[in-house]
Design a protein around this motif. Structure first.
Motif, PDB file in Angstrom:
ATOM      1  N   THR A 287       0.853  -1.085   0.082  1.00  0.00           N
ATOM      2  CA  THR A 287      -0.034  -0.165  -0.187  1.00  0.00           C
ATOM      3  C   THR A 287       0.827   1.181  -0.021  1.00  0.00           C
ATOM      4  OG1 THR A 287      -1.394  -1.306   1.388  1.00  0.00           O
ATOM      5  CG2 THR A 287      -2.150   1.110   1.183  1.00  0.00           C
ATOM      6  N   THR A 288       0.860   2.295  -0.865  1.00  0.00           N
ATOM      7  CA  THR A 288       1.572   3.502  -0.703  1.00  0.00           C
ATOM      8  C   THR A 288       0.908   4.477   0.231  1.00  0.00           C
ATOM      9  OG1 THR A 288      -0.123   4.600  -2.560  1.00  0.00           O
ATOM     10  CG2 THR A 288       1.648   3.503  -3.306  1.00  0.00           C
ATOM     11  N   PRO A 289       1.693   5.028   0.959  1.00  0.00           N
ATOM     12  CA  PRO A 289       1.066   6.070   2.174  1.00  0.00           C
ATOM     13  C   PRO A 289      -0.070   6.740   1.600  1.00  0.00           C
ATOM     14  CG  PRO A 289       3.533   6.011   2.235  1.00  0.00           C
ATOM     15  CD  PRO A 289       3.067   5.146   0.828  1.00  0.00           C
ATOM     16  N   SER A 290      -0.032   7.236   0.222  1.00  0.00           N
ATOM     17  CA  SER A 290      -1.148   8.211  -0.161  1.00  0.00           C
ATOM     18  C   SER A 290      -2.420   7.663  -0.283  1.00  0.00           C
ATOM     19  CB  SER A 290      -0.478   9.043  -1.333  1.00  0.00           C
ATOM     20  OG  SER A 290      -0.248   8.292  -2.495  1.00  0.00           O
ATOM     21  N   ASP A 291      -2.281   6.310  -0.697  1.00  0.00           N
ATOM     22  CA  ASP A 291      -3.392   5.589  -0.911  1.00  0.00           C
ATOM     23  C   ASP A 291      -4.136   5.381   0.415  1.00  0.00           C
ATOM     24  OD1 ASP A 291      -3.876   4.870  -3.520  1.00  0.00           O
ATOM     25  OD2 ASP A 291      -3.119   3.057  -3.667  1.00  0.00           O
ATOM     26  N   LEU A 292      -3.269   5.022   1.570  1.00  0.00           N
ATOM     27  CA  LEU A 292      -3.889   4.612   2.754  1.00  0.00           C
ATOM     28  C   LEU A 292      -4.694   5.996   3.063  1.00  0.00           C
ATOM     29  CD1 LEU A 292      -4.140   2.628   4.972  1.00  0.00           C
ATOM     30  CD2 LEU A 292      -2.295   3.703   5.972  1.00  0.00           C
TER      31      LEU A 292
END
Lengths: 329, 238
Positions: free
Chosen positions: A188-193
């Motif tokens: 998971t990319t931080p921005s997705d989260l």
């Protein structure tokens, strides 16, 4: 309480040597595995997002977060072997990742180290009264008698079969959630989260700090690795035997922590400027270019989560609930 | 049958009465809200403060669960109460973050995020939301009280006067907050949360031993943490 002595009949000196070997291995074995086989670079690879094509990359971060929480609930309520099965399932899921071979290898070492560390951490120290309560028995099978002075280090006088079972069973409460959490971070990319947590009304500044934290963990290993190498290049541990190398790496990491912290904190203002120039936190809400979407994979995952809860309910109904109380020893 | 690993056992032998614990946390929450409002609440936090907090939470996680956990195995078990490597490192890092942010709420938010992060990577949210409440309103609140009492000049940061005065203030404040950090684990966790979550009998002689054995290490690292926080703040602001 009665003890059934089943320890092998060995000459006293051999017994003493084995006791000390176990004592030292119990304390240092997991460290050696981590330092020699995983290393600082290894942690970087199992905590950093890398894009990929596998099924887990297609799941929404929220689904993965719900999986982590559900797994924890499941293992905390059910019998140990259910936790062991879930550990195996999540270990197998590492094969679906990008560059799977290397990640599986590192995570296997981490798993082995955790199993050894947690089970010996519990088995040697758990009081007999807890084992008596946990296994509902008054008879304990002694597999090893420690030298009497080991009690000063907190050891129980005898190592029993029940204590070993107890330690191993407790381990599976930690391993499945640990693997599920690592899989979430790896895929998971931080921005997705951030987008998905904003969708469930999690306060924006908290999500921002969490995103920074997620991005920082692999960076800490990266910077620490550089600082450690610089110290080794400057001569720390030079000319010392090769088997002592992991311990010099540890010393260098200890020395390197404050410089790493200063380096990271110094970079904080640039992150803040980057966020502020994009009008972060100027309004309570923000808009996103990419819409939050749930795919077919998510619906399948939710079905599997439901199946997990049904399995937990069935196990509890048939008396396979938490068999052993975890009392923190 | 409890919820999410929380057994919900009250009235276990030796357990602190639930009313006392609730009274503390209601009082602590009221103090936290009152202090927070006086300071301007979360709005007072700038973007860079959130970045410091995020980095601090990540560093505390890496220390407590990876580096500290490895080093901690090398500490003889008889000494592990006196030298709790993971916990002391977390305290050190939280002090550094608080010296950089210096706004009421920094301690509680850092502890909350540290817990969230530890759950994400390690514990998997078992026992939550108990740990969020417990750690934020004990360890976090103690640090925030330090900020409130010093008027935002915690660990000597921003204090005018001689260098020796600043250093003395950093060491004294670090030592006092370190002493306070020795209390929650034996008292709140050992005598209430552990039996509340998992059941069992509370061994008060063990709790007194834990409390006494935690104090020296926490005070010493508190002093060092206070001094380091002061230095790191200077290094970062350059």
């Amino acid at each position: 309480m009665s003890f059934v002595f089943q320890q092998p009949n060995l000459p006293p000196l051999v017994e003493l040597a084995i006791s000390w070997f176990v004592f030292l291995f119990g304390a240092t074995g997991p460290i050696v595995i981590i330092l020699a086989f995983v290393g600082i670079r290894g942690f970087l690879h199992i905590t950093r997002f890398e894009s990929g094509e596998g099924i887990l990359y297609r799941l929404s971060p929220l689904t993965k977060l719900v999986i982590v929480i559900s797994i924890t609930v499941a293992v905390s309520l059910t019998i140990w072997w259910f936790g062991a099965i879930l550990t195996l399932v999540f270990w197998l899921l590492f094969f679906t990742l990008n560059e799977a071979k290397r990640k599986v290898l590192y995570v296997s070492y981490l798993l082995l180290s955790s199993i050894l560390g947690v089970s010996t951490g519990f088995a040697f120290y758990t009081p007999y009264s807890v084992l008596q309560m946990a296994f509902n028995t008054n008879t304990l099978n002694v597999v090893w008698v420690w030298p009497s002075y080991f009690t000063f280090a907190g050891y129980e006088p005898y190592l029993t079969l029940q204590a070993l079972y107890y330690g191993l069973q407790i381990t599976f409460r930690f391993t499945a959630p640990m693997l599920a959490g690592l899989l979430l971070v790896l895929t998971t990319t931080p921005s997705d989260l951030m987008r998905y947590l904003a969708k469930v009304k999690f306060p924006l500044p908290f999500i921002f700090a969490l995103t920074v934290a997620m991005r920082t963990v692999p960076r800490i290993f990266d910077i620490l690795d550089t600082v450690v190498k610089l110290q080794l290049m400057r001569g720390l541990g030079y000319g010392k035997p090769a088997f002592l190398r992991p311990f010099y790496v540890l010393i260098a990491a200890l020395y390197g922590l404050v410089p790493t912290l200063i380096f990271l904190m110094k970079g904080a203002k640039y992150t803040a400027i980057a966020a502020d120039t994009r009008a972060f936190n100027s309004t309570p809400r923000r808009t996103y270019m990419k819409e939050v979407k749930y795919t077919r994979a998510d619906y399948v995952a939710w079905g599997l989560i439901l199946a997990l809860y049904v399995s937990v309910a069935l196990l509890l109904t048939f008396g396979y609930g938490r068999g052993i109380p975890y009392v923190g020893y | 049958m409890g919820f999410n690993g929380i057994g919900g056992y009250i009235n276990q032998p030796g357990e602190i009465p639930v009313e006392v614990v609730i009274a503390y946390f209601v009082f602590a929450l009221a103090i936290a809200i009152a202090l927070g409002k006086r300071n301007g609440g979360l709005k007072a936090f700038k973007t860079v403060d959130w970045v410091y907090i995020g980095i601090g939470a990540a560093a505390a996680y890496v220390w407590e669960f990876i580096i500290g956990a490895i080093i901690g195995r090398a500490v003889p078990s008889g000494l592990s109460n006196f030298i709790s490597v993971g916990f002391l490192g977390r305290m050190f890092i939280v002090f550094v973050v608080v010296a950089l942010v210096r706004k009421i709420g920094a301690g509680m938010i850092t502890l909350f995020l540290f817990d969230f992060f530890s759950d994400l990577f390690h514990y998997g949210f078992s026992g939550e939301p108990m740990y969020f409440i417990y750690e934020s309103l004990t360890y976090g609140l103690f640090v925030d009280l330090g900020i409130a009492i010093t008027g935002g000049k915690v660990f000597g940061v921003g204090v005018t006067g001689s260098r020796s005065k600043t250093i003395a203030l950093a060491a004294i404040e670090g030592g006092i907050i370190g002493l306070l950090w020795a209390i929650p684990d034996p008292i709140f966790y050992g005598a209430f949360f552990k039996p509340f979550l998992y059941g069992g009998v509370v061994n008060w002689s063990r709790i007194i031993y834990d409390l006494i054995s935690f104090i020296p290490g926490d005070v010493v690292i508190g002093i060092l943490g206070g001094l380091a926080a002061n230095r790191v703040e200077k290094a970062v602001q350059v």
